[in-house]
Design an enzyme around this catalytic site. Structure first.
Site, PDB file in Angstrom:
ATOM      1  N   LYS A 186       0.841  -1.200   0.000  1.00 56.82           N
ATOM      2  CA  LYS A 186       0.000   0.000   0.000  1.00 56.82           C
ATOM      3  C   LYS A 186       0.872   1.244   0.000  1.00 56.82           C
ATOM      4  CE  LYS A 186      -4.445   0.013   2.247  1.00 56.82           C
ATOM      5  NZ  LYS A 186      -5.096   0.103   3.553  1.00 56.82           N
TER       6      LYS A 186
HETATM    7  C1  E4P Z   1      -8.489   0.320   3.640  1.00 58.14           C
HETATM    8  O1  E4P Z   1      -7.741   0.125   2.724  1.00 58.14           O
HETATM    9  C2  E4P Z   1      -8.493   1.590   4.411  1.00 58.14           C
HETATM   10  O2  E4P Z   1      -7.344   1.682   5.175  1.00 58.14           O
HETATM   11  C3  E4P Z   1      -9.727   1.639   5.273  1.00 58.14           C
HETATM   12  O3  E4P Z   1     -10.811   1.231   4.469  1.00 58.14           O
HETATM   13  C4  E4P Z   1      -9.988   2.983   5.895  1.00 58.14           C
HETATM   14  O4  E4P Z   1     -11.255   2.978   6.517  1.00 58.14           O
HETATM   15  P1  E4P Z   1     -11.736   4.108   7.539  1.00 58.14           P
HETATM   16  O5  E4P Z   1     -11.891   5.377   6.777  1.00 58.14           O
HETATM   17  O6  E4P Z   1     -13.037   3.615   8.081  1.00 58.14           O
HETATM   18  O7  E4P Z   1     -10.654   4.210   8.584  1.00 58.14           O
END
Ligand code: E4P
Length: 301
Positions: free
Chosen positions: A92
């Site tokens: 990521k």
């Molecule tokens: C996933 O890749 C993200 O890190 C996650 O969906 C973020 O979600 P949030 O906005 O509820 O923290």
């Protein structure tokens, strides 16, 4: 549509995998920290992540923490080297690693995405908040682009003066259609009272109404995803869109209707998707109507 589970909790991952509908896992530093903390130092973070990668039926997204392309490339290679022997890993990378204006790091993410992708490492581009960012991620060769639907809804609501925890809860559905209708009604009134086109363009009231309840033309997190998909389809980009930051089952429905490639879902959202009052009521009624001869159908002879 593929479903990833958006958690670092091993128990949740295992349970969701047992339901037979999980294609991968997404994590971020906050989720991993919380999950490992909960185990009270009984397992190292590295071993914990290995466990996740081992049990996942598909890619596990792991996030870098660098801000320069050199750091992110080094960290991405390392994450890949450490964990890909245990399963599939996606690295990521934030679309823009700057934490404030004028840090000079705006394009570092793109450089890292390009390099790692060229090396055959699947990159999941995170923190995407605009279609423009998603376009750049695809141009850089990303395997996945993760637009954050829930955080865009939060942002639009915050700009309307709404406070999370008071005016709405994290898991509440964001009714952008209602907002759009309310805005249009007010806009119609303001347009009627303007005397010329020039007045309309200059009117503060009209300009502020136009901006309300949206983020630079984006009406909601779901709208953000719709626009990204439209752009990717128009050019045939291979990058898969992961609907991220999903807060409730209705949002899942809406991104599924758009034909999004993947949705990454928190455990509670997944659990919410299976429930309906009438389904449970239907079960009770069918069970009440089971007569002994029907029961005997299930006896081995
Ligand atoms: C996933 O890749 C993200 O890190 C996650 O969906 C973020 O979600 P949030 O906005 O509820 O923290």
């Amino acid at each position: 549509m593929k479903i990833f589970i958006d958690t670092a909790e091993l128990d949740e991952i295992k349970q969701a995998i047992s339901w037979g509908i999980i294609n991968g896992v997404t994590t971020n530093p906050s989720l991993i920290r919380r999950a490992v903390d909960r185990r009270g130092g009984k397992i190292s973070m590295e071993d914990y992540i290995k466990e996740i990668v081992k049990i996942s039926p598909g890619p596990v997204s792991l996030e870098v923490i660098g801000q320069t392309s050199e750091e992110m490339i080094r960290q991405g290679r390392l994450l890949h080297k450490k964990f890909s022997p245990f399963g599939e890993v996606a690295v990521k990378i934030p679309i823009n690693p700057s934490m404030k204006e004028d840090e000079g790091l705006d394009f570092e993410g793109l450089k890292a995405i390009r390099q790692l992708s060229m090396e055959g490492i699947a990159v999941n581009v995170t923190l995407i908040m605009t279609p423009e960012q998603a376009l750049l991620a695809a141009k850089a060769g990303a395997a996945y682009a993760s637009p954050f639907a829930g955080r865009i809804d939060d942002f639009i609501r915050a700009n309307l003066g709404m406070k999370r925890g008071y005016d709405f809860q994290k898991e509440d559905y964001f009714d952008y259609e209602l907002l759009r209708r309310a805005r249009e009604k007010r806009l119609d009134k303001a347009l009627e009272s303007a005397s010329s086109i020039r007045d309309i363009y200059k009117s503060r009231e009209i300009n502020s109404l136009l901006k309300q309840g949206q983020d630079n033309g984006i009406q909601s997190g779901v709208d953000l995803i719709a626009r990204i998909l439209r752009i990717y389809r128009a050019y045939g980009f291979k990058t898969e869109v992961i609907a991220a930051s999903i807060r409730n089952p209705r949002q899942v429905r809406e991104v599924a209707e758009l034909g999004v490639h993947i949705a990454t879902l928190p455990f509670d959202v997944l659990r919410g998707m299976i429930k309906h009052y009438k389904t449970a009521e239907g079960m009770r009624r069918f069970m009440d109507d089971v007569v002994p001869p029907y029961r005997t159908l299930f006896e081995e002879t």
